[in-house]
Design a protein around this motif. Structure first.
Motif, mmCIF file in Angstrom:
data_model
loop_
_atom_site.group_PDB
_atom_site.id
_atom_site.type_symbol
_atom_site.label_atom_id
_atom_site.label_comp_id
_atom_site.label_asym_id
_atom_site.label_seq_id
_atom_site.Cartn_x
_atom_site.Cartn_y
_atom_site.Cartn_z
ATOM 1 N N ILE A 169 0.575 0.088 -1.113
ATOM 2 C CA ILE A 169 0.160 0.540 -2.448
ATOM 3 C C ILE A 169 1.074 -0.074 -3.513
ATOM 4 N N THR A 170 2.366 -0.162 -3.206
ATOM 5 C CA THR A 170 3.296 -0.808 -4.135
ATOM 6 C C THR A 170 2.821 -2.224 -4.440
ATOM 7 N N ASP A 171 2.349 -2.888 -3.410
ATOM 8 C CA ASP A 171 1.873 -4.244 -3.564
ATOM 9 C C ASP A 171 0.723 -4.316 -4.560
ATOM 10 N N ILE A 172 -0.222 -3.400 -4.439
ATOM 11 C CA ILE A 172 -1.358 -3.376 -5.362
ATOM 12 C C ILE A 172 -0.857 -3.121 -6.780
ATOM 13 N N LEU A 173 0.010 -2.100 -6.896
ATOM 14 C CA LEU A 173 0.498 -1.724 -8.223
ATOM 15 C C LEU A 173 1.288 -2.850 -8.876
ATOM 16 N N ALA A 174 2.127 -3.496 -8.083
ATOM 17 C CA ALA A 174 2.952 -4.572 -8.639
ATOM 18 C C ALA A 174 2.058 -5.665 -9.210
ATOM 19 N N ARG A 175 0.979 -5.955 -8.508
ATOM 20 C CA ARG A 175 0.072 -6.984 -8.984
ATOM 21 C C ARG A 175 -0.624 -6.567 -10.278
ATOM 22 N N ILE A 176 -1.064 -5.324 -10.317
ATOM 23 C CA ILE A 176 -1.709 -4.832 -11.537
ATOM 24 C C ILE A 176 -0.729 -4.873 -12.699
ATOM 25 N N ALA A 178 2.138 -6.476 -13.109
ATOM 26 C CA ALA A 178 2.591 -7.813 -13.510
ATOM 27 C C ALA A 178 1.517 -8.458 -14.376
ATOM 28 N N ASN A 179 0.295 -8.287 -13.969
ATOM 29 C CA ASN A 179 -0.831 -8.818 -14.720
ATOM 30 C C ASN A 179 -0.847 -8.260 -16.148
ATOM 31 N N ILE A 180 -0.555 -6.978 -16.267
ATOM 32 C CA ILE A 180 -0.596 -6.312 -17.570
ATOM 33 C C ILE A 180 0.622 -6.655 -18.425
ATOM 34 N N GLU A 185 1.586 -15.201 -18.420
ATOM 35 C CA GLU A 185 1.411 -15.886 -17.137
ATOM 36 C C GLU A 185 -0.078 -15.900 -16.800
ATOM 37 N N ASP A 186 -0.429 -16.697 -15.835
ATOM 38 C CA ASP A 186 -1.819 -16.792 -15.419
ATOM 39 C C ASP A 186 -2.211 -15.508 -14.674
ATOM 40 N N PHE A 190 -1.795 -13.139 -10.186
ATOM 41 C CA PHE A 190 -1.385 -11.811 -9.723
ATOM 42 C C PHE A 190 -2.493 -11.153 -8.913
ATOM 43 N N ILE A 191 -3.638 -11.017 -9.545
ATOM 44 C CA ILE A 191 -4.728 -10.354 -8.834
ATOM 45 C C ILE A 191 -6.052 -10.587 -9.562
#
Lengths: 459, 637
Positions: A169-176, A178-180, A185-186, A190-191
């Motif tokens: 779940i941390t992985d999903i959140l980190a991607r969200i 970072a994207n935000i 960045e592109d 991230f996701i």
């Protein structure tokens, strides 16, 4: 109302498997109503305070009868916590007790923290001031105890799985996140939306699968954890086999590596007992044996009850003394084995040296085994060994996983409804926090650490 | 010879982004205020990016604005490009970012400061803060002038013990070649104030006339009229582009070949740098498989050819900087105007502060901005206004004002600093705000204008504008919630089919209709029975409020839970050592942080839920025994 509604098993498992599930809080009666079917005609909403009602606990999802119970309602303020309290007296043994608690939680109660009933009783003015320190002691002791279980479980399959899920779940959140938070960045790096959906779905499947397995009892087995300890060749394995011969094992052996721990499940007087045979403890130069010894020491530490085996033919040797020292602060019964060879043994002498209750047995000939079982049962019913604790730990973990699963499901639905990332993040974060409550971790730092570990970010 | 140079209510040390907001807030609240800057040329200096805003940051800027601060208005007036970021990622994280003309921004702020009633702006290097026991009394400058005041706000940025490092060259300096303050940190340390050493860095500035833009990707601003301030409108502003290019393998090889000359890797730099703002050498080493990194060229202003090279922050020697820049597409013939550098500086450990930003041990001594371990102009401004407000209220004998995590990013920022502390320069991020969907930049005024009005910083003009907007939002919400549409309405059913949404079977309100993911405000606008000219910003509020209603409610429930603990105040004189049942680690942390509420206590690392329960029991015990007039632990009956 200041507080929410909580529930827990409030007694150690009593004689004949009787136990109480207690519900306290503003919704106590409402929740009880959802899972209780009275034998008589009156609904419990109409039942007078401080009376008992006979009926059944019914699974709110399937309608299946879980147990026949006696239910008592104590209306505020005339109750232990001064809140509305419902107590469900179950008597079908450990599993129905657990399932009753789960039904209550599914119906909307929250699993109580250690010592929370007492805490409320005090905060609501039920317990007088002089006892404040005693209240603090209870909270402290119960928390430390459950912490010990949690830590003990840390290397168990359960906590390992929870950690694994949190990591995912941390992985999903980190991607969200970072994207935000790093829009320069592109974002695709991230996701993407598809990846997000896939990741959530995968996570849900894993948790679902795990919960199903857990339900079947394949992965998790609870019960009193009794450890057989002793120096090599004192007759530990014979004891285990002898106990097994007496009682049919519930679950088959867990395969282990060389000199690993052998674990069996026994049913002693309705109490499930995980009985663990350990490698003999002694000082050794052999590397493999040393690993085994260390494992044995660890399982002694985590045990609810230690069955320490001594050899009547050798008396107490140096090796025995080391083990006696290790079990000094444990709940322990000492078994003097091999009396078939020596005949009578001097029990008071052994009791004086070990400081524990001693029983003369012969594992080989099956002498004294009934007495051993009787003693185990006795200690459980006297409340010296808390058998509900591991059960509660498991309920807590399962509840957290269910909550996480629900939040992930909502997140997935939000994704599919084309709701934006910041909204989806709310659900995913909730899922993480449900699990974080067990491990005591905080989500923010975890996310940031992950972002900076995984992604190259910055001006 | 030291001499007495004057008496003030509030003295602010520093005229950067924190100092400005602090000084303006104090002066506007009626305090006689002195603001001291190391150089008149350093007022409102932007020593790093020529930009304001971004996720979390633009939220702060708008919150400062809603409270009556200055940053947003000045940014709007000196903006040369503006963009809304994250438009596709949800209302909570949409963020404004503008390119500023640095010189214009400074001139604008200088004008505001110099024309502010009750405010004196002077150039002086403060060498000592005068403490008497555990109170502050004033400051002394390098030239011996002593200014007296019961409140001193330290907003000295990266100037304390500043040291600039470029390759093997390093020298004592503030940012952009200004004087450092070397005596002050020594004195503060001697006075028992805990300091840490942080590091930050900035890239080279290059000459626009030596850049080949044809080889780069143009990044235009939005054409739409966008403003930070709720007050700004009808400003004529340019729209100057930024330019994107990339590093390549050659760039990375140059960096790798010269790592031995990097002070970052040789150990010369000891301060802790921010993880979110790594130098290019850091990026190349840590993410070795990344083939290229983004490089943005941003204009430093209209009146200069200098350009900021975002993405290339570095402390490598100047010759290496030039070589690596020239390896990048479009920069083959580039000339450096100023080299990039790393700067190390002393800052205060922020857990020594109350949420008012007053020092716990020294009455009247406040600090704000980068000196509290943060980074960023916006983070500085947010702390500045809080320190200014509370400094002034102290002088005026009024209750302190703080911000909750559930009401503002300002609250998140300050609570993080004073409760958790930081071990790197702290930057605000939207992921730090747990109630993010409620703390949007578009509703900063709705969240904070009333509070700002009560404090006294919100002008009549601003307040009226706010009330008008609020009323329009409410009316429009009411309209959509009242008007219903029936299945017999052909226009509606046609629209729904066209948009791929299920036709309605029963009469529903427009509000409900709008909640459907397939529908947009514009779709239903013409279906409404009466025509109204609703301003865009009002529509936006209404739309968010309806579209995200479920999630907004979810967050409101979370806030309720949070507030319960936040409302439980902890008395100031509590002695944690006396509380039986608290673990030693918890006692130490609690004694250090001195939380104001149980909620704050629960966020301290090392304080467990069981510790919180124990404190709750203790507080209840104390409350009851105080009520009974018997000593602690006395029998109740």
């Amino acid at each position: 109302m200041e507080f929410d509604t909580i529930a827990a098993i409030s007694t150690p498992l009593g004689e004949g498997g009787i136990g109480i599930v207690r519900i306290s809080g503003p919704d106590a009666v409402k929740i009880a109503k959802k899972i209780f079917k009275p034998k008589g005609r009156e609904s419990i909403g109409e039942v007078k305070s401080h009376t008992l009602t006979l009926g059944y606990v019914v699974c709110p999802n399937t309608g299946e009868v879980i147990d026949e119970v006696l239910l008592s309602v104590m209306k505020s303020p005339r109750s232990y916590t001064r809140e509305d309290v419902v107590e469900i007296n179950c008597h079908g043994g450990m599993m129905p007790l657990k399932r009753t608690l789960e039904a209550v939680l599914d119906a909307g109660a929250r699993l109580a923290e250690p010592g929370e009933f007492t805490k409320r009783a005090f905060l609501n003015g039920r317990i007088d001031l002089a006892q404040a320190e005693a209240v603090i002691d209870i909270i402290r002791a119960k928390t430390d105890e459950s912490l010990k279980v949690a830590v003990g479980n840390l290397e168990g399959s359960l906590s390992k799985e929870i950690k694994k899920f949190m990591d995912g779940i941390t992985d999903i959140l980190a991607r969200i996140e970072a994207n935000i938070d790093f829009p320069e960045e592109d974002p695709e790096a991230f996701i993407t939306k598809n990846e997000l959906e896939e990741m959530i779905l995968k996570m849900m499947k894993e948790i679902e699968g795990f919960l199903q397995e857990a339900g079947k009892g394949k992965i998790l087995r609870e019960g009193l954890k009794a450890v057989i300890a002793g120096k090599p060749n004192v007759g530990k394995s014979s004891l285990l086999n002898a106990l097994l011969k007496e009682k049919r094992a519930i679950v088959t052996e867990i395969p282990g590596t060389t000199r690993d721990i052998i674990e069996e499940m026994l049913n002693i007087g309705g109490i499930p007992v995980r009985i663990i045979d350990t490698a003999g403890i002694r000082k050794s130069r052999d590397k493999v044996e040393r690993i085994g010894v260390r494992r044995s020491e660890k399982s002694i530490e985590e045990a609810d009850l230690v069955l320490l085996v001594l050899d009547a033919t050798t008396g107490i040797e140096r090796e025995d003394e080391i083990i006696i020292e290790k079990v000094k602060n444990k709940e322990c019964i000492v078994l003097i084995n091999k009396i078939d060879i020596t005949g009578k043994v001097n029990i008071p002498y052994y009791e004086k040296i070990t400081g524990k209750e001693c029983i003369a047995i012969s594992a080989k000939k099956g002498i004294g085994l009934r007495e051993v079982e009787g003693k185990i049962r006795e200690r459980v019913f006297e409340g010296k060994i808390n058998t509900t604790r591991p059960l509660i730990t498991r309920v807590r973990h399962e509840q957290a996983l269910k909550k996480a699963l629900k939040s992930l499901g909502e997140g997935l639905a939000a994704c599919r409804d084309n709701l934006p990332l910041d909204v989806v993040a709310i659900d995913i974060r909730e899922a993480w926090e449900a699990l974080g409550e067990i491990t005591g971790d905080k989500v923010d730092e975890e996310i940031l650490n992950r972002i900076f570990e995984e992604f190259c970010i910055g001006k | 010879m030291p001499f007495s140079a004057g008496k003030y209510d509030v003295i602010v040390i520093g005229a950067g982004h924190a100092g400005i907001e602090a000084a303006l807030a104090a002066a506007r609240l009626g305090c006689k205020t002195l603001c001291l800057t190391v150089s008149m040329e350093a007022v409102a200096l932007m020593p790093c990016n020529p930009a304001i805003g971004g996720p979390g940051k633009s939220h702060l800027v708008r919150e400062v604005d809603a409270l009556g601060g200055q940053m947003a208005i000045s940014a709007d007036r000196t903006c040369i490009q503006i963009r809304m970021l994250n438009t596709g990622k949800g209302p909570a994280v949409r963020a404004l970012r503008c390119q500023s003309d640095k010189k214009l921004y400074q001139a604008e702020m200088l004008k505001i400061l110099q024309h502010q009633k009750n405010l004196h702006l002077k150039q002086a290097l403060v060498e000592e803060i005068i403490f008497k026991g555990c109170r502050v009394e004033g400051v002394m400058t390098q030239t011996g002038a002593i200014y007296w005041a019961p409140v001193v706000i330290l907003a000295s940025g990266t100037y304390l013990g500043g040291r600039v490092i470029i390759g093997d060259v390093n020298y004592s300096s503030g940012p952009s070649g200004f004087f450092p303050a070397n005596k002050l940190p020594q004195q503060l340390k001697a006075h028992g104030i805990k300091m840490v050493r942080f590091k930050t860095g900035t890239p080279a500035r290059v000459d626009k006339n030596t850049v080949d833009f044809s080889a780069m990707i143009e990044q235009k601003g939005d054409d739409e009229e966008l403003y930070f301030s709720f007050m700004s409108e009808n400003l004529k502003r340019p729209n100057v582009s930024c330019w994107l290019t990339y590093t390549n393998e050659k760039t990375h090889k140059i960096i790798r070949d010269n790592l031995h000359r990097s002070p970052l890797f040789s150990g010369v730099i000891k301060g802790v740098g921010p993880r979110y703002c790594p130098s290019i050498e850091d990026k190349v080493v840590r993410f070795a498989d990344k083939e290229s990194h983004q490089v943005f060229l941003e204009p430093e202003g209209l009146g200069t050819t200098e350009m900021y090279v975002q993405g290339m922050s570095t402390s490598l020697p100047e010759d290496v900087q030039l070589e690596m820049l020239r390896s990048i597409k479009g920069l083959e013939r580039v000339e450096i105007v100023r080299p990039g550098y790393a700067i190390e500086y002393d800052c205060l450990v922020p857990t020594q502060l109350y949420p008012t930003l007053e020092h716990k041990e020294i009455e009247g001594f406040f600090s704000a901005g980068q000196v509290n371990g943060t980074s960023g102009y916006e983070e500085a401004a947010a702390q500045g206004i809080v320190a200014g407000i509370n400094g002034a209220r102290k002088v005026l004998g009024e209750e302190p004002v703080t911000f909750m995590r559930s009401e503002a990013y300002i609250g998140v920022l300050i609570d993080d600093l004073v409760t958790k502390g930081t071990n790197e320069p702290y930057r605000i991020l939207t992921s730090r705000a747990e109630y993010r969907l409620l703390l949007r930049q578009d509703n900063a005024d709705l969240r904070l204008t009333e509070k700002g009005r009560k404090i006294g910083l919100v002008s009549d003009e601003r307040y009226e504008k706010f009330l008008k907007r609020k009323k329009m939002i409410e009316e429009e919400l009411e309209r959509l919630r009242n008007y219903r549409v029936k299945p017999s309405n052909k226009k509606v059913q046609e629209l729904l089919i066209r948009k791929g949404s299920a036709p309605i079977k029963n009469s529903i309100t427009f509000a409900e209709l709008l909640k459907r993911p397939e529908l947009d405000y514009r779709d239903i606008e013409e279906l409404l029975p009466d025509e109204r000219a609703v301003p865009k910003d009002v529509l936006e509020q209404v739309w968010i409020e309806l579209k995200y209603e479920g999630y907004i409610k979810k967050q409101l429930v979370q806030v309720e839970k949070f507030k319960k603990m936040e409302d439980r105040k902890i008395p100031e004189n509590i002695s944690y050592k006396e509380i039986k049942g608290l673990r030693t680690e918890a006692v130490q942390k609690l004694e250090e942080i001195k939380p104001k509420t149980l909620g704050q206590a629960s966020r301290i690392s090392g304080v467990s839920p069981a510790d919180i329960s124990v404190i709750m029991i203790y507080l209840e015990q104390k409350r009851r025994s105080d009520k009974k007039g018997v000593p602690n632990g006395g029998k109740e009956a």
